[in-house]
Design a protein around this motif. Structure first.
Motif, mmCIF file in Angstrom:
data_model
loop_
_atom_site.group_PDB
_atom_site.id
_atom_site.type_symbol
_atom_site.label_atom_id
_atom_site.label_comp_id
_atom_site.label_asym_id
_atom_site.label_seq_id
_atom_site.Cartn_x
_atom_site.Cartn_y
_atom_site.Cartn_z
ATOM 1 N N GLY A 3 16.363 59.902 80.559
ATOM 2 C CA GLY A 3 15.808 60.468 79.335
ATOM 3 C C GLY A 3 14.445 59.901 79.020
ATOM 4 O O GLY A 3 14.057 58.847 79.525
ATOM 5 N N PHE A 98 10.792 66.659 80.920
ATOM 6 C CA PHE A 98 11.972 67.053 80.167
ATOM 7 C C PHE A 98 11.657 68.274 79.320
ATOM 8 O O PHE A 98 10.529 68.435 78.854
ATOM 9 C CB PHE A 98 12.420 65.903 79.251
ATOM 10 N N LEU A 110 16.531 66.968 81.781
ATOM 11 C CA LEU A 110 15.573 66.703 82.844
ATOM 12 C C LEU A 110 15.218 68.020 83.533
ATOM 13 O O LEU A 110 16.103 68.767 83.947
ATOM 14 C CB LEU A 110 16.168 65.724 83.855
#
Length: 144
Positions: A3, A98, A110
């Motif tokens: 992330g 992302f 992603l």
């Protein structure tokens, strides 16, 4: 990386109408433009890179991208930037992209990840040059 929060530097980049291809998603070549954008925005803002008159410039000598999910216009790409390797005259960046608009509570999904290698060279001779102090200090802050 799973992330954007795992990156010391992130940049939101809006997609553009012209980024979509006939299949209705951002064309694969545009992902490399997103890589270039996050890296050079960081180097200019944080490392003092002078793209117009600086004595030393960075040239891309290698890049790679693995595509995980499509992006599309309209949308926002959140680019995460880290540094995997710093040499005398080169830097290898890790970049993840992302879908900032696709968060479902678990964070943005992603879309792609890869690497990008800059060799810093003398602007005139194009021969490798040591990283300028400001750039070295900036990329060291992103080293993982």
């Amino acid at each position: 990386m799973t992330g954007p929060a795992e990156f010391a530097y992130t940049l939101d980049i809006p997609t553009r109408w012209k980024d979509n291809d006939v299949y209705g998603h951002v064309n694969n070549v545009v992902y490399y433009s997103f890589f270039d954008t996050v890296i050079n925005t960081f180097l200019i803002a944080e490392g003092g890179l002078d793209i117009h008159t600086g004595a030393v410039i960075g040239l891309c000598v290698e890049s790679h991208c693995r595509y995980d999910a499509p992006l599309a216009f309209p949308g926002t790409v959140r680019a995460g930037l880290a540094v995997d390797r710093i040499g005398v005259s080169h830097v290898r960046y890790a970049v993840s992209l992302f879908d900032a608009g696709g968060a479902d509570g678990a964070g943005p999904p992603l879309a792609a990840e890869g690497w990008f290698v800059h060799v810093f060279v003398d602007r005139t001779s194009r021969r490798p040059a040591p990283l300028p102090d400001g750039i070295r200090a900036a990329v060291e802050r992103l080293a993982r």
